[in-house]
Write a protein that holds these residues in place. Structure first.
Motif, PDB file in Angstrom:
ATOM      1  N   MET A 235      25.773  70.621  29.473  1.00 17.45           N
ATOM      2  CA  MET A 235      27.074  70.753  29.034  1.00 17.45           C
ATOM      3  C   MET A 235      27.814  69.798  30.039  1.00 17.45           C
ATOM      4  SD  MET A 235      29.946  72.936  30.908  1.00 17.45           S
ATOM      5  CE  MET A 235      31.516  72.550  31.625  1.00 17.45           C
ATOM      6  N   SER A 236      28.734  69.035  28.569  1.00 14.10           N
ATOM      7  CA  SER A 236      29.498  67.414  28.474  1.00 14.10           C
ATOM      8  C   SER A 236      30.815  67.223  29.144  1.00 14.10           C
ATOM      9  CB  SER A 236      28.712  66.450  27.011  1.00 14.10           C
ATOM     10  OG  SER A 236      29.694  66.954  26.029  1.00 14.10           O
ATOM     11  N   THR A 237      30.745  66.707  30.133  1.00 13.92           N
ATOM     12  CA  THR A 237      32.791  66.784  30.407  1.00 13.92           C
ATOM     13  C   THR A 237      33.408  65.304  28.505  1.00 13.92           C
ATOM     14  OG1 THR A 237      32.255  64.415  31.581  1.00 13.92           O
ATOM     15  CG2 THR A 237      32.275  66.961  32.563  1.00 13.92           C
ATOM     16  N   ALA A 238      34.894  65.769  28.727  1.00 17.62           N
ATOM     17  CA  ALA A 238      36.216  65.529  27.991  1.00 17.62           C
ATOM     18  C   ALA A 238      35.534  64.256  28.593  1.00 17.62           C
ATOM     19  CB  ALA A 238      36.700  66.206  27.637  1.00 17.62           C
ATOM     20  N   PRO A 239      36.705  63.345  27.068  1.00 16.09           N
ATOM     21  CA  PRO A 239      36.134  61.760  27.726  1.00 16.09           C
ATOM     22  C   PRO A 239      37.881  61.916  28.776  1.00 16.09           C
ATOM     23  CG  PRO A 239      36.904  62.133  25.790  1.00 16.09           C
ATOM     24  CD  PRO A 239      35.980  64.061  25.903  1.00 16.09           C
ATOM     25  N   ARG A 240      37.925  60.698  29.749  1.00 14.17           N
ATOM     26  CA  ARG A 240      38.865  60.607  30.670  1.00 14.17           C
ATOM     27  C   ARG A 240      39.602  59.476  30.318  1.00 14.17           C
ATOM     28  NH1 ARG A 240      35.954  59.945  35.756  1.00 14.17           N
ATOM     29  NH2 ARG A 240      35.557  58.187  34.618  1.00 14.17           N
ATOM     30  N   LYS A 241      40.328  59.588  29.850  1.00 18.17           N
ATOM     31  CA  LYS A 241      41.449  58.832  29.345  1.00 18.17           C
ATOM     32  C   LYS A 241      41.861  57.656  30.136  1.00 18.17           C
ATOM     33  CE  LYS A 241      42.775  61.906  25.573  1.00 18.17           C
ATOM     34  NZ  LYS A 241      43.829  61.967  24.468  1.00 18.17           N
ATOM     35  N   ALA A 242      42.262  57.624  32.199  1.00 19.88           N
ATOM     36  CA  ALA A 242      43.108  57.617  32.748  1.00 19.88           C
ATOM     37  C   ALA A 242      42.351  57.336  34.237  1.00 19.88           C
ATOM     38  CB  ALA A 242      44.898  57.857  33.124  1.00 19.88           C
ATOM     39  N   LEU A 243      42.573  57.120  34.645  1.00 18.84           N
ATOM     40  CA  LEU A 243      42.338  56.540  36.600  1.00 18.84           C
ATOM     41  C   LEU A 243      43.337  56.561  37.229  1.00 18.84           C
ATOM     42  CD1 LEU A 243      38.625  55.684  37.056  1.00 18.84           C
ATOM     43  CD2 LEU A 243      39.336  58.273  37.062  1.00 18.84           C
ATOM     44  N   PRO A 244      43.309  57.293  38.716  1.00 21.71           N
ATOM     45  CA  PRO A 244      44.631  56.581  39.108  1.00 21.71           C
ATOM     46  C   PRO A 244      44.467  56.139  40.102  1.00 21.71           C
ATOM     47  CG  PRO A 244      43.426  58.673  40.242  1.00 21.71           C
ATOM     48  CD  PRO A 244      42.915  58.604  38.822  1.00 21.71           C
ATOM     49  N   ALA A 245      45.217  54.809  40.380  1.00 20.84           N
ATOM     50  CA  ALA A 245      45.685  53.377  40.623  1.00 20.84           C
ATOM     51  C   ALA A 245      46.776  53.740  41.980  1.00 20.84           C
ATOM     52  CB  ALA A 245      45.765  52.620  39.922  1.00 20.84           C
ATOM     53  N   ILE A 246      45.845  53.780  43.603  1.00 12.73           N
ATOM     54  CA  ILE A 246      47.100  53.678  44.425  1.00 12.73           C
ATOM     55  C   ILE A 246      47.172  52.483  45.038  1.00 12.73           C
ATOM     56  CG2 ILE A 246      46.961  55.528  46.395  1.00 12.73           C
ATOM     57  CD1 ILE A 246      44.667  56.956  45.412  1.00 12.73           C
ATOM     58  N   ASP A 247      48.775  52.641  45.283  1.00  9.08           N
ATOM     59  CA  ASP A 247      49.449  51.216  45.565  1.00  9.08           C
ATOM     60  C   ASP A 247      49.486  50.971  47.315  1.00  9.08           C
ATOM     61  OD1 ASP A 247      50.612  48.847  46.737  1.00  9.08           O
ATOM     62  OD2 ASP A 247      52.084  49.149  45.089  1.00  9.08           O
ATOM     63  N   THR A 248      48.027  50.660  48.061  1.00 10.48           N
ATOM     64  CA  THR A 248      48.265  50.638  49.222  1.00 10.48           C
ATOM     65  C   THR A 248      50.193  51.114  50.267  1.00 10.48           C
ATOM     66  OG1 THR A 248      47.087  48.798  50.160  1.00 10.48           O
ATOM     67  CG2 THR A 248      45.326  51.146  49.611  1.00 10.48           C
ATOM     68  N   ASP A 249      50.361  49.704  49.487  1.00  8.56           N
ATOM     69  CA  ASP A 249      51.747  49.269  50.240  1.00  8.56           C
ATOM     70  C   ASP A 249      52.781  50.216  49.761  1.00  8.56           C
ATOM     71  OD1 ASP A 249      49.821  46.966  51.333  1.00  8.56           O
ATOM     72  OD2 ASP A 249      51.012  45.644  49.041  1.00  8.56           O
ATOM     73  N   ARG A 250      52.714  50.572  49.363  1.00 10.53           N
ATOM     74  CA  ARG A 250      54.075  52.236  49.081  1.00 10.53           C
ATOM     75  C   ARG A 250      52.859  53.506  49.231  1.00 10.53           C
ATOM     76  NH1 ARG A 250      58.181  50.605  45.243  1.00 10.53           N
ATOM     77  NH2 ARG A 250      58.585  53.438  45.457  1.00 10.53           N
ATOM     78  N   CYS A 251      51.753  53.687  49.671  1.00 10.06           N
ATOM     79  CA  CYS A 251      51.421  55.243  49.898  1.00 10.06           C
ATOM     80  C   CYS A 251      51.543  54.698  51.609  1.00 10.06           C
ATOM     81  CB  CYS A 251      49.401  55.122  49.912  1.00 10.06           C
ATOM     82  SG  CYS A 251      48.877  56.863  50.163  1.00 10.06           S
ATOM     83  N   THR A 252      51.947  56.154  51.920  1.00 13.37           N
ATOM     84  CA  THR A 252      52.658  56.648  53.097  1.00 13.37           C
ATOM     85  C   THR A 252      51.910  57.433  54.187  1.00 13.37           C
ATOM     86  OG1 THR A 252      53.764  58.365  52.701  1.00 13.37           O
ATOM     87  CG2 THR A 252      54.976  56.384  52.923  1.00 13.37           C
ATOM     88  N   GLY A 253      50.793  58.269  52.640  1.00 14.50           N
ATOM     89  CA  GLY A 253      49.370  59.569  53.592  1.00 14.50           C
ATOM     90  C   GLY A 253      49.712  60.546  54.303  1.00 14.50           C
ATOM     91  N   CYS A 254      51.189  60.725  52.984  1.00 13.27           N
ATOM     92  CA  CYS A 254      51.901  62.215  53.365  1.00 13.27           C
ATOM     93  C   CYS A 254      50.919  63.326  52.653  1.00 13.27           C
ATOM     94  CB  CYS A 254      52.792  62.128  52.077  1.00 13.27           C
ATOM     95  SG  CYS A 254      52.625  62.311  50.602  1.00 13.27           S
ATOM     96  N   GLY A 255      50.354  62.914  51.888  1.00 12.68           N
ATOM     97  CA  GLY A 255      49.157  64.029  51.658  1.00 12.68           C
ATOM     98  C   GLY A 255      49.128  64.616  50.717  1.00 12.68           C
ATOM     99  N   TRP A 256      50.460  64.550  49.499  1.00 19.03           N
ATOM    100  CA  TRP A 256      50.916  65.584  48.580  1.00 19.03           C
ATOM    101  C   TRP A 256      49.867  65.649  47.333  1.00 19.03           C
ATOM    102  CZ3 TRP A 256      53.939  69.137  48.529  1.00 19.03           C
ATOM    103  CH2 TRP A 256      54.824  69.137  49.900  1.00 19.03           C
TER     104      TRP A 256
END
Length: 82
Positions: free
Chosen positions: A1-22
């Motif tokens: 079984m193949s997966t659908a094409p993925r259009k984007a990936l998340p890029a995380i800005d570690t300077d803005r990330c607080t580690g809240c986990g949401w």
């Protein structure tokens, strides 16, 4: 079984990330995790995409982040199958 094409990936800005986990809480394929920053096993944590091939590109993490630390970056390829 193949997966659908993925259009984007998340890029995380570690300077803005607080580690809240949401972002981790809303991720359906569970490909995000909190990881300690730096050389020690303790300290501030930041979100990280730990399973890029498993990411569906749904963008729920970016929508849910209250600190605008995640942006979706377009990909050129297709999702891989395990």
């Amino acid at each position: 079984m193949s997966t659908a094409p993925r259009k984007a990936l998340p890029a995380i800005d570690t300077d803005r990330c607080t580690g809240c986990g949401w972002c981790i809480a809303v991720c359906p394929p569970h490909v995000l995790s909190l990881q300690v920053q730096g050389p020690h096993s303790w300290g501030p944590k930041r979100s990280k995409l730990h399973d890029e091939p498993g990411c569906t590109g749904c963008a729920l993490c970016a929508v849910r982040c209250p600190f605008d630390a995640i942006r979706m970056v377009r990909t050129t390829g297709h999702a891989t199958t395990p």
